[in-house]
Scaffold this motif. Structure first.
Motif, mmCIF file in Angstrom:
data_model
loop_
_atom_site.group_PDB
_atom_site.id
_atom_site.type_symbol
_atom_site.label_atom_id
_atom_site.label_comp_id
_atom_site.label_asym_id
_atom_site.label_seq_id
_atom_site.Cartn_x
_atom_site.Cartn_y
_atom_site.Cartn_z
ATOM 1 N N ALA A 32 -67.816 23.445 52.226
ATOM 2 C CA ALA A 32 -67.115 22.163 52.219
ATOM 3 C C ALA A 32 -66.165 22.044 53.407
ATOM 4 O O ALA A 32 -66.050 20.975 54.029
ATOM 5 C CB ALA A 32 -66.344 21.991 50.912
ATOM 6 N N SER A 33 -65.491 23.132 53.735
ATOM 7 C CA SER A 33 -64.566 23.103 54.865
ATOM 8 C C SER A 33 -65.313 22.966 56.184
ATOM 9 O O SER A 33 -64.875 22.248 57.091
ATOM 10 C CB SER A 33 -63.707 24.377 54.874
ATOM 11 N N LEU A 34 -66.451 23.636 56.296
ATOM 12 C CA LEU A 34 -67.258 23.523 57.511
ATOM 13 C C LEU A 34 -67.746 22.088 57.692
ATOM 14 O O LEU A 34 -67.698 21.541 58.801
ATOM 15 C CB LEU A 34 -68.451 24.481 57.434
ATOM 16 N N ALA A 35 -68.182 21.470 56.594
ATOM 17 C CA ALA A 35 -68.671 20.092 56.667
ATOM 18 C C ALA A 35 -67.549 19.133 57.067
ATOM 19 O O ALA A 35 -67.758 18.205 57.866
ATOM 20 C CB ALA A 35 -69.263 19.678 55.330
ATOM 21 N N LYS A 36 -66.356 19.349 56.529
ATOM 22 C CA LYS A 36 -65.230 18.480 56.852
ATOM 23 C C LYS A 36 -64.811 18.648 58.313
ATOM 24 O O LYS A 36 -64.512 17.654 58.998
ATOM 25 C CB LYS A 36 -64.044 18.789 55.934
ATOM 26 N N LEU A 37 -64.802 19.883 58.798
ATOM 27 C CA LEU A 37 -64.436 20.112 60.191
ATOM 28 C C LEU A 37 -65.478 19.504 61.124
ATOM 29 O O LEU A 37 -65.132 18.949 62.174
ATOM 30 C CB LEU A 37 -64.286 21.610 60.464
ATOM 31 N N GLU A 38 -66.744 19.585 60.740
ATOM 32 C CA GLU A 38 -67.804 18.959 61.531
ATOM 33 C C GLU A 38 -67.567 17.453 61.627
ATOM 34 O O GLU A 38 -67.678 16.850 62.711
ATOM 35 C CB GLU A 38 -69.150 19.227 60.890
ATOM 36 N N GLU A 39 -67.199 16.847 60.519
ATOM 37 C CA GLU A 39 -66.908 15.409 60.495
ATOM 38 C C GLU A 39 -65.706 15.084 61.380
ATOM 39 O O GLU A 39 -65.723 14.100 62.140
ATOM 40 C CB GLU A 39 -66.630 14.987 59.056
ATOM 41 N N THR A 40 -64.672 15.913 61.320
ATOM 42 C CA THR A 40 -63.459 15.687 62.105
ATOM 43 C C THR A 40 -63.736 15.848 63.594
ATOM 44 O O THR A 40 -63.245 15.073 64.425
ATOM 45 C CB THR A 40 -62.354 16.670 61.673
#
Length: 244
Positions: free
Chosen positions: A132-140
Motif C-alpha cells: 500500500a505504501s509503495l502504491a501511494k508513493l508511486e501515485e505521489t
C-alpha cells in the motif's frame, strides 16, 4: 492480529548487486539466509564496502545461490553480468570488470552462512515495505511504475487493510512471519541517492529522492531486528505478536 501476507522475499547475496527473489528461506540472526554474505571491498578507501553509491552499475549485476541452504556452507554463487555472461564468485574476469566500472582496485569478501556483520547487512537485519505504501508513493511521484527494487527491501508485505504508511506506527512492535520467525520493528529507513538509480538500467533520476524528502521526511520502509529465527515462505501470514 493479522497484518497481511508475505508478498515477496528478497535477499542480496552480493551487497549492492540485484536482489534474488526466493519463495522460501530461513530468517537467521543477522537477517535472511545469505543476505549480503558476499561483498566487494574498495582497496582505495581503506577496505570500505563498494556500493551503488560509488558504482551505480553494480545494480545491473545479478547474484543467486545454486544449491541447498545449509549452516555448514553457503551454496555456490552464480553472478550474471549485464550482458548475460555468467561468472563464479572471485573469478578474475569478474574482478576486472568490476574494477573497471568502479575505477578502483577491489577485494572479494565472503562471510559464513551463520554470520554477516553490521555494515555489510545494512543498519538492521531486515528492511520491510508494504504494498500500500509503495502504491501511494508511486501515485505521489507521478511518473512511471515505481519498481520496489529501488528500495532494496527484504520483505514486501501485502496488507489486509490497504492503509499507506501504516507501518510507521509499528515501531517497537514484534511481528511474526509464518510459523516461527519473529522480527521487531525498530525505526524508519532514512533514504539516500541509491533509490534514484533505476535497477533495470542503472540510470539516475533525482526526482524520486526529492519526492521522498518532501513527502516522507526522507523515510520509506521500516528497519527490523531479528527476535527469533525460523523458516519463511511466500504468502506466509504476517501478524502482530501480542504485547505483554
Amino acid at each position: 492480529m493479522t497484518i497481511g501476507r508475505l508478498k515477496d522475499i528478497i535477499r542480496y547475496p552480493v551487497k549492492s548487486f540485484r536482489g534474488e527473489h526466493v519463495t522460501a528461506t530461513t530468517v537467521m540472526k543477522y537477517g535472511l539466509y545469505g543476505d549480503r554474505s558476499h561483498a566487494l571491498l574498495d582497496d582505495k578507501r581503506d577496505g570500505k564496502f563498494l556500493t551503488i553509491t560509488q558504482c551505480p552499475r553494480m545494480v545491473l549485476y545479478e547474484a543467486s545461490f545454486k544449491g541447498t541452504e545449509t549452516v555448514e556452507a553457503l551454496p555456490w554463487l552464480e553472478v550474471r553480468n549485464p550482458e548475460g555472461r555468467i561468472f563464479a564468485w572471485e573469478e578474475d574476469q569478474l574482478k576486472k570488470e568490476l574494477e573497471n566500472a568502479a575505477g578502483t582496485s577491489l577485494t572479494f569478501k565472503k562471510y559464513s552462512p551463520e554470520y554477516v556483520p553490521a555494515g555489510a547487512i545494512e543498519e538492521e537485519h531486515i528492511l520491510l515495505i508494504t504494498d500500500a505504501s509503495l502504491a501511494k508513493l508511486e501515485e505521489t511521484w507521478g511518473k512511471e511504475k515505481l519498481d520496489a527494487a529501488r528500495f532494496r527491501p527484504n520483505i514486501i508485505v501485502s496488507l489486509e487493510d490497504k492503509i499507506p504508511f501504516i507501518e510507521d506506527s509499528w515501531t517497537g512492535r514484534k511481528i511474526k512471519l509464518g510459523g516461527e520467525a519473529v522480527i521487531k520493528i525498530e525505526r524508519p529507513c532514512e533514504r539516500c541517492m541509491i533509490i534514484n538509480v533505476d535497477p533495470q538500467t542503472g540510470e539516475q533520476e533525482p526526482g524520486l529522492l526529492k519526492t521522498v524528502v518532501k513527502e516522507r521526511n526522507n523515510c520509506f520502509g521500516m528497519y527490523a531486528s531479528v527476535v527469533k529465527t525460523g523458516e519463511i515462505t511466500s504468502l506466509d501470514k504476517v501478524e502482530f505478536v501480542p504485547e505483554d
